[in-house]
Design a protein around this motif. Sequence first.
Motif, PDB file in Angstrom:
ATOM      1  N   ALA A  99       0.713  -1.044  -0.067  1.00 49.36           N
ATOM      2  CA  ALA A  99       0.059  -0.059   0.057  1.00 49.36           C
ATOM      3  C   ALA A  99       0.869   1.120  -0.093  1.00 49.36           C
ATOM      4  N   GLY A 100       1.888   1.268   0.869  1.00 53.81           N
ATOM      5  CA  GLY A 100       3.007   2.518   0.845  1.00 53.81           C
ATOM      6  C   GLY A 100       3.565   2.411  -0.481  1.00 53.81           C
ATOM      7  N   PHE A 101       3.790   1.428  -1.124  1.00 57.73           N
ATOM      8  CA  PHE A 101       4.735   1.472  -2.273  1.00 57.73           C
ATOM      9  C   PHE A 101       3.781   2.108  -3.340  1.00 57.73           C
ATOM     10  N   VAL A 102       2.287   1.676  -3.351  1.00 57.36           N
ATOM     11  CA  VAL A 102       1.485   2.139  -4.381  1.00 57.36           C
ATOM     12  C   VAL A 102       1.261   3.683  -4.068  1.00 57.36           C
ATOM     13  N   LEU A 103       1.375   4.163  -3.164  1.00 53.41           N
ATOM     14  CA  LEU A 103       1.093   5.581  -2.655  1.00 53.41           C
ATOM     15  C   LEU A 103       2.251   6.370  -3.300  1.00 53.41           C
ATOM     16  N   ARG A 104       3.549   5.963  -2.851  1.00 54.77           N
ATOM     17  CA  ARG A 104       4.885   6.430  -3.499  1.00 54.77           C
ATOM     18  C   ARG A 104       4.827   6.400  -5.242  1.00 54.77           C
ATOM     19  N   SER A 105       4.611   5.264  -5.692  1.00 42.65           N
ATOM     20  CA  SER A 105       4.958   5.335  -7.044  1.00 42.65           C
ATOM     21  C   SER A 105       3.871   6.175  -7.796  1.00 42.65           C
ATOM     22  N   GLY A 106       2.476   6.326  -7.178  1.00 38.31           N
ATOM     23  CA  GLY A 106       1.542   7.066  -7.598  1.00 38.31           C
ATOM     24  C   GLY A 106       1.747   8.748  -7.561  1.00 38.31           C
ATOM     25  N   ALA A 107       2.571   8.973  -6.473  1.00 37.53           N
ATOM     26  CA  ALA A 107       3.045  10.338  -6.248  1.00 37.53           C
ATOM     27  C   ALA A 107       4.218  10.479  -7.237  1.00 37.53           C
ATOM     28  N   ASP A 108       5.030   9.617  -7.312  1.00 34.86           N
ATOM     29  CA  ASP A 108       6.164  10.007  -8.542  1.00 34.86           C
ATOM     30  C   ASP A 108       5.461  10.097 -10.022  1.00 34.86           C
ATOM     31  N   ARG A 109       4.296   9.086 -10.204  1.00 31.57           N
ATOM     32  CA  ARG A 109       3.764   9.407 -11.492  1.00 31.57           C
ATOM     33  C   ARG A 109       3.238  10.943 -11.829  1.00 31.57           C
ATOM     34  N   LEU A 110       2.749  11.402 -10.697  1.00 27.85           N
ATOM     35  CA  LEU A 110       2.108  12.706 -10.839  1.00 27.85           C
ATOM     36  C   LEU A 110       3.424  13.936 -10.843  1.00 27.85           C
ATOM     37  N   LEU A 111       4.466  13.490 -10.091  1.00 28.89           N
ATOM     38  CA  LEU A 111       5.623  14.551 -10.283  1.00 28.89           C
ATOM     39  C   LEU A 111       6.351  14.391 -11.460  1.00 28.89           C
ATOM     40  N   CYS A 317      -2.021   0.200  10.705  1.00 28.66           N
ATOM     41  CA  CYS A 317      -1.658  -0.283   9.265  1.00 28.66           C
ATOM     42  C   CYS A 317      -1.480   1.128   8.708  1.00 28.66           C
ATOM     43  N   ALA A 318      -2.422   2.052   8.590  1.00 32.50           N
ATOM     44  CA  ALA A 318      -2.065   3.310   7.616  1.00 32.50           C
ATOM     45  C   ALA A 318      -0.607   3.843   8.244  1.00 32.50           C
ATOM     46  N   GLY A 319      -0.488   3.937   9.269  1.00 35.44           N
ATOM     47  CA  GLY A 319       0.938   4.500   9.754  1.00 35.44           C
ATOM     48  C   GLY A 319       2.168   3.793   9.196  1.00 35.44           C
ATOM     49  N   ALA A 320       2.182   2.428   9.188  1.00 31.51           N
ATOM     50  CA  ALA A 320       2.898   1.617   8.533  1.00 31.51           C
ATOM     51  C   ALA A 320       3.222   1.725   7.138  1.00 31.51           C
ATOM     52  N   ALA A 321       2.102   2.106   6.341  1.00 29.26           N
ATOM     53  CA  ALA A 321       2.344   2.258   5.064  1.00 29.26           C
ATOM     54  C   ALA A 321       2.768   3.563   4.650  1.00 29.26           C
ATOM     55  N   ALA A 322       2.390   4.763   5.609  1.00 29.57           N
ATOM     56  CA  ALA A 322       2.924   5.825   5.363  1.00 29.57           C
ATOM     57  C   ALA A 322       4.243   6.134   5.662  1.00 29.57           C
ATOM     58  N   ALA A 323       4.760   5.435   6.849  1.00 29.32           N
ATOM     59  CA  ALA A 323       6.162   5.202   7.168  1.00 29.32           C
ATOM     60  C   ALA A 323       7.090   4.634   6.058  1.00 29.32           C
ATOM     61  N   PHE A 324       6.665   3.634   5.262  1.00 26.95           N
ATOM     62  CA  PHE A 324       7.375   3.005   4.123  1.00 26.95           C
ATOM     63  C   PHE A 324       7.374   4.054   2.960  1.00 26.95           C
ATOM     64  N   ALA A 325       6.176   4.671   2.702  1.00 23.32           N
ATOM     65  CA  ALA A 325       6.078   5.441   1.460  1.00 23.32           C
ATOM     66  C   ALA A 325       7.084   6.833   1.686  1.00 23.32           C
ATOM     67  N   LEU A 326       7.046   7.229   3.177  1.00 24.23           N
ATOM     68  CA  LEU A 326       7.835   8.352   3.183  1.00 24.23           C
ATOM     69  C   LEU A 326       9.258   8.464   3.321  1.00 24.23           C
ATOM     70  N   LEU A 327       9.626   7.207   4.278  1.00 24.50           N
ATOM     71  CA  LEU A 327      10.938   6.895   4.601  1.00 24.50           C
ATOM     72  C   LEU A 327      11.883   5.839   3.799  1.00 24.50           C
ATOM     73  N   ALA A 328      11.194   4.900   3.163  1.00 26.72           N
ATOM     74  CA  ALA A 328      11.874   3.876   2.657  1.00 26.72           C
ATOM     75  C   ALA A 328      12.184   4.134   1.062  1.00 26.72           C
ATOM     76  N   VAL A 329      11.355   4.941   0.746  1.00 28.99           N
ATOM     77  CA  VAL A 329      11.769   5.560  -0.771  1.00 28.99           C
ATOM     78  C   VAL A 329      12.097   6.823  -0.984  1.00 28.99           C
ATOM     79  N   PRO A 330      13.204   7.220  -0.569  1.00 29.42           N
ATOM     80  CA  PRO A 330      13.679   8.688  -0.455  1.00 29.42           C
ATOM     81  C   PRO A 330      13.712   9.378  -1.965  1.00 29.42           C
ATOM     82  N   ASP A 331      13.947   8.506  -2.932  1.00 24.25           N
ATOM     83  CA  ASP A 331      14.105   9.155  -4.182  1.00 24.25           C
ATOM     84  C   ASP A 331      13.791   8.415  -5.468  1.00 24.25           C
ATOM     85  N   GLY A 332      13.991   9.040  -6.779  1.00 24.90           N
ATOM     86  CA  GLY A 332      13.554   8.148  -7.800  1.00 24.90           C
ATOM     87  C   GLY A 332      14.343   6.893  -8.175  1.00 24.90           C
TER      88      GLY A 332
END
Length: 368
Positions: A99-111, A317-332
């Motif tokens: 879930a966190g990865f999907v949030l991060r990749s979706g944000a990257d697509r928009l960026l 669960c939402a906190g865990a997904a957010a932590a992964f999206a914000l901290l584990a994927v710092p850049d492209g």
Amino acid sequence: MRTEDGISGRQLAATGFVLMLSPALRLFPAAAAAWAGKGVWLSALLAFPPAALYLWLFRRLAEKRRAGEGLGELIARAAPGRAGRMALLMLTLWLCVYAGFVLRSGADRLLVTVYPNTPPAFFILTMLLAALLASLIPLRAAARTAGLFLAPIAPILTLVLLAALPAVRKGNLLPLSPADLPGVLGGTLAALDVLLWAIGAAAILLPGVRRGGVPYGRLLPALAAACGVLALLGADTVGSFGAALTQELSWPFFSLVRNLVFFRSIERVEALVVALWVFPDFLIAALFLRAARHALSLSLGRRWPLFADRQSASALCAGAAAAFALLAVPDGKALTLLSGTVIPGVSLFFALVFFPALLGLGRLRGRI
């Protein structure tokens, strides 16, 4: 077939198809091109028979459920005690990570495509809040939402894929020789990664589907349509850019869309298409947060009331997904590594090893 408040076979098929779209556009063109080269379109078609067999086995398993049971309850019955709790915790962690990865990749697509100067945290947290709220609605409402999403997405996707065909260079796709067969079969693995993932993800809806309500005859055409979309997607991207360039592009499909012009008056359809693909990401995040909450409650809820509470478990669960999206994927660069190797590899592990091993063991022992 469905009960008055249940999920119909058509809704189940629509949900699986919508869930397939996001990983298909992100993963398939580049991953399959790396293996199959110009035979990427054939890889997608060859994935249909093994995916159809997997779907048939999954349907047989679904018929072994008791009333109201889903995938989590089947795992708990297949491996009771500590082993089952650990398996459910593994599943919870994976669902939160994805879930966190999907949030991060979706944000990257928009960026990358529309909003290059916006912090990714803005898109991640906004989508997460919406997905968290949606994860609390009844399953039947989530299934109906998937059908609503599919109504505009399917014709627009078809239009884009067909409109891109005139730019395809025949030499990028043909001829194929027997020497290309190993690569084509390797590309089939990339297609199966997407298709089997969608089947497993759609299984999150099983608690809302009554026994006998998983019609193979309705699900099989949806699977065939998914393979057709992958084949056309591969033919368009590799046919337009060539296999070597397709492998290098972060978002091959959206690079393809960027070059399309409709009716000479609409110069850019990219923003519209990118905006539409927020909906599959939203549905994935919402369903995975829901499933993670449920698996966590099944695993630890009896011992720790905090995990049995719906709101508390959802927030964790939402906190865990957010932590992964914000901290584990710092850049492209980190996102590319995860998207190209780690996430697909773990997805295949769950699809081909984790679920079959646990559920097969439960079947052998007569617990399912």
